[in-house]
Design a protein around this motif. Structure first.
Motif, PDB file in Angstrom:
ATOM      1  N   LEU A 246       0.833  -1.204   0.000  1.00 32.23           N
ATOM      2  CA  LEU A 246       0.000   0.000   0.000  1.00 32.23           C
ATOM      3  C   LEU A 246       0.866   1.252   0.000  1.00 32.23           C
ATOM      4  O   LEU A 246       0.601   2.207  -0.736  1.00 32.23           O
ATOM      5  CB  LEU A 246      -0.930   0.001   1.214  1.00 32.23           C
ATOM      6  CG  LEU A 246      -1.960  -1.126   1.304  1.00 32.23           C
ATOM      7  CD1 LEU A 246      -2.818  -0.953   2.555  1.00 32.23           C
ATOM      8  CD2 LEU A 246      -2.831  -1.175   0.062  1.00 32.23           C
ATOM      9  N   MET A 247       1.910   1.261   0.825  1.00 33.63           N
ATOM     10  CA  MET A 247       2.789   2.432   0.905  1.00 33.63           C
ATOM     11  C   MET A 247       3.497   2.701  -0.416  1.00 33.63           C
ATOM     12  O   MET A 247       3.566   3.839  -0.886  1.00 33.63           O
ATOM     13  CB  MET A 247       3.814   2.227   2.027  1.00 33.63           C
ATOM     14  CG  MET A 247       3.221   2.118   3.415  1.00 33.63           C
ATOM     15  SD  MET A 247       4.488   1.691   4.656  1.00 33.63           S
ATOM     16  CE  MET A 247       3.470   1.078   5.993  1.00 33.63           C
ATOM     17  N   LYS A 248       4.028   1.643  -1.026  1.00 31.88           N
ATOM     18  CA  LYS A 248       4.761   1.794  -2.283  1.00 31.88           C
ATOM     19  C   LYS A 248       3.855   2.232  -3.427  1.00 31.88           C
ATOM     20  O   LYS A 248       4.324   2.827  -4.403  1.00 31.88           O
ATOM     21  CB  LYS A 248       5.445   0.472  -2.649  1.00 31.88           C
ATOM     22  CG  LYS A 248       6.596   0.089  -1.734  1.00 31.88           C
ATOM     23  CD  LYS A 248       7.167  -1.276  -2.130  1.00 31.88           C
ATOM     24  CE  LYS A 248       8.321  -1.679  -1.238  1.00 31.88           C
ATOM     25  NZ  LYS A 248       8.856  -3.021  -1.587  1.00 31.88           N
ATOM     26  N   SER A 249       2.561   1.929  -3.307  1.00 31.66           N
ATOM     27  CA  SER A 249       1.631   2.261  -4.392  1.00 31.66           C
ATOM     28  C   SER A 249       1.232   3.730  -4.410  1.00 31.66           C
ATOM     29  O   SER A 249       0.647   4.197  -5.395  1.00 31.66           O
ATOM     30  CB  SER A 249       0.367   1.390  -4.284  1.00 31.66           C
ATOM     31  OG  SER A 249      -0.471   1.829  -3.224  1.00 31.66           O
ATOM     32  N   VAL A 250       1.522   4.476  -3.353  1.00 29.69           N
ATOM     33  CA  VAL A 250       1.121   5.889  -3.286  1.00 29.69           C
ATOM     34  C   VAL A 250       1.768   6.673  -4.423  1.00 29.69           C
ATOM     35  O   VAL A 250       2.982   6.639  -4.621  1.00 29.69           O
ATOM     36  CB  VAL A 250       1.491   6.510  -1.930  1.00 29.69           C
ATOM     37  CG1 VAL A 250       1.266   8.026  -1.959  1.00 29.69           C
ATOM     38  CG2 VAL A 250       0.689   5.867  -0.809  1.00 29.69           C
ATOM     39  N   GLU A 251       0.945   7.370  -5.188  1.00 35.17           N
ATOM     40  CA  GLU A 251       1.419   8.203  -6.293  1.00 35.17           C
ATOM     41  C   GLU A 251       0.889   9.618  -6.087  1.00 35.17           C
ATOM     42  O   GLU A 251      -0.332   9.841  -6.053  1.00 35.17           O
ATOM     43  CB  GLU A 251       0.909   7.651  -7.627  1.00 35.17           C
ATOM     44  CG  GLU A 251       1.257   8.514  -8.821  1.00 35.17           C
ATOM     45  CD  GLU A 251       0.549   8.083 -10.098  1.00 35.17           C
ATOM     46  OE1 GLU A 251       0.783   8.725 -11.136  1.00 35.17           O
ATOM     47  OE2 GLU A 251      -0.237   7.122 -10.032  1.00 35.17           O
ATOM     48  N   PHE A 252       1.782  10.560  -5.925  1.00 31.44           N
ATOM     49  CA  PHE A 252       1.389  11.960  -5.766  1.00 31.44           C
ATOM     50  C   PHE A 252       1.088  12.554  -7.134  1.00 31.44           C
ATOM     51  O   PHE A 252       1.819  12.326  -8.114  1.00 31.44           O
ATOM     52  CB  PHE A 252       2.485  12.749  -5.064  1.00 31.44           C
ATOM     53  CG  PHE A 252       2.692  12.328  -3.634  1.00 31.44           C
ATOM     54  CD1 PHE A 252       1.831  12.724  -2.637  1.00 31.44           C
ATOM     55  CD2 PHE A 252       3.771  11.505  -3.294  1.00 31.44           C
ATOM     56  CE1 PHE A 252       2.018  12.326  -1.323  1.00 31.44           C
ATOM     57  CE2 PHE A 252       3.974  11.107  -1.985  1.00 31.44           C
ATOM     58  CZ  PHE A 252       3.091  11.514  -0.993  1.00 31.44           C
ATOM     59  N   LEU A 253       0.016  13.348  -7.205  1.00 30.63           N
ATOM     60  CA  LEU A 253      -0.427  13.917  -8.470  1.00 30.63           C
ATOM     61  C   LEU A 253      -0.178  15.424  -8.502  1.00 30.63           C
ATOM     62  O   LEU A 253      -0.174  16.084  -7.460  1.00 30.63           O
ATOM     63  CB  LEU A 253      -1.936  13.650  -8.661  1.00 30.63           C
ATOM     64  CG  LEU A 253      -2.374  12.182  -8.568  1.00 30.63           C
ATOM     65  CD1 LEU A 253      -3.881  12.095  -8.626  1.00 30.63           C
ATOM     66  CD2 LEU A 253      -1.733  11.355  -9.658  1.00 30.63           C
ATOM     67  N   ASP A 254       0.004  15.951  -9.683  1.00 29.31           N
ATOM     68  CA  ASP A 254       0.151  17.403  -9.864  1.00 29.31           C
ATOM     69  C   ASP A 254      -1.241  17.984 -10.082  1.00 29.31           C
ATOM     70  O   ASP A 254      -1.839  17.819 -11.152  1.00 29.31           O
ATOM     71  CB  ASP A 254       1.040  17.717 -11.076  1.00 29.31           C
ATOM     72  CG  ASP A 254       2.469  17.304 -10.850  1.00 29.31           C
ATOM     73  OD1 ASP A 254       2.932  17.408  -9.701  1.00 29.31           O
ATOM     74  OD2 ASP A 254       3.128  16.870 -11.815  1.00 29.31           O
ATOM     75  N   LYS A 255      -1.751  18.636  -9.051  1.00 26.95           N
ATOM     76  CA  LYS A 255      -3.082  19.205  -9.150  1.00 26.95           C
ATOM     77  C   LYS A 255      -3.006  20.565  -9.852  1.00 26.95           C
ATOM     78  O   LYS A 255      -2.280  21.445  -9.410  1.00 26.95           O
ATOM     79  CB  LYS A 255      -3.726  19.362  -7.769  1.00 26.95           C
ATOM     80  CG  LYS A 255      -5.174  19.825  -7.797  1.00 26.95           C
ATOM     81  CD  LYS A 255      -5.768  19.814  -6.404  1.00 26.95           C
ATOM     82  CE  LYS A 255      -7.187  20.375  -6.401  1.00 26.95           C
ATOM     83  NZ  LYS A 255      -8.093  19.570  -7.220  1.00 26.95           N
ATOM     84  N   GLN A 256      -3.729  20.698 -10.929  1.00 30.40           N
ATOM     85  CA  GLN A 256      -3.704  21.929 -11.711  1.00 30.40           C
ATOM     86  C   GLN A 256      -4.631  22.983 -11.093  1.00 30.40           C
ATOM     87  O   GLN A 256      -5.657  22.673 -10.573  1.00 30.40           O
ATOM     88  CB  GLN A 256      -4.134  21.632 -13.149  1.00 30.40           C
ATOM     89  CG  GLN A 256      -3.277  20.592 -13.835  1.00 30.40           C
ATOM     90  CD  GLN A 256      -1.829  21.030 -13.963  1.00 30.40           C
ATOM     91  OE1 GLN A 256      -1.556  22.214 -14.188  1.00 30.40           O
ATOM     92  NE2 GLN A 256      -0.890  20.104 -13.798  1.00 30.40           N
TER      93      GLN A 256
END
Length: 222
Positions: free
Chosen positions: A212-222
């Motif tokens: 679960l931890m490794k799957s975290v993907e941060f997104l660039d919120k426009q």
């Protein structure tokens, strides 16, 4: 730093979470069968037994295990402030659980300044045995993770060495390398029916939490 006592309020929350899960869920309750949970599923079955969870902040994604569901009420289980803060709790408890209630708590923060060191100190202070943890580095994020054994001794909960006692708390702080965004994950296994054995596959549960931890993907919120 020396061993410290875990914050009792967090323990109470997890205990309450386990109780509610045990009373209200069964083996047929999955992420796609629960209307509240399904609101967060961006893509179904991205991996075997996992869906893709997308935060209502639009700031991160992660895997979500199908056998869990989000708890929408009371407010302690889900909360959001704009696009900079979100917390939620996922739970499972069923007839095949060997007397264990499974619960994980996720908290997202996007701070104006980098508070990773403060968050790491707080995480270790509240959940780690003798501040033991490991680090995984990549070009996009850093994962600080560890495990510990939580026991109640009278009215207080204390942390013990997971190398000599069965680990039942798995914790992680995921820090974005390109912003001040972080995700904290606490995975807890609470024995609610000791007569059923409450056997924990420590290595397997740790690997599940790390997935679960490794799957975290941060997104660039426009």
């Amino acid at each position: 730093m020396k061993k410290r006592t875990i914050i009792v309020s967090f323990v109470v929350l997890l205990t309450l979470a386990g109780f509610i899960a045990f009373k209200t869920m069964n083996k047929e309750a999955t992420a796609l069968n629960d209307s509240f949970t399904k609101e967060f599923i961006a893509e179904e079955w991205v991996e075997d037994e996992f869906h893709l969870f997308e935060s209502k902040t639009g700031q991160y994604r992660m895997l979500f295990p199908d056998q869990f569901q989000l708890i929408s009420d009371p407010p302690e289980f889900y909360g959001k402030q704009g696009d900079s803060y979100e917390h939620w709790v996922g739970q499972i408890s069923n007839d095949n659980s060997k007397g264990i209630a499974y619960s994980f708590k996720v908290t997202f923060k996007d701070e104006k300044v980098d508070l990773t060191e403060n968050q790491l100190y707080s995480m270790l202070n509240n959940h780690a045995y003798n501040d033991q943890y490991e680090t995984i580095n990549s070009s996009n994020k850093t994962i600080y993770h560890g495990s510990s054994s939580l026991f109640f001794e009278g009215p207080k909960a204390t942390i013990h060495n997971p190398n000599f006692n069965q680990a039942n708390i798995f914790f992680g702080l995921i820090s974005d390398e390109h912003s001040n965004k972080t995700v904290e994950i606490y995975y807890s296994l609470d024995c609610i029916e000791i007569e059923r054995g409450c056997e924990i596959n420590t290595q397997g549960e740790y690997e599940f939490a790390l997935k679960l931890m490794k799957s975290v993907e941060f997104l660039d919120k426009q």
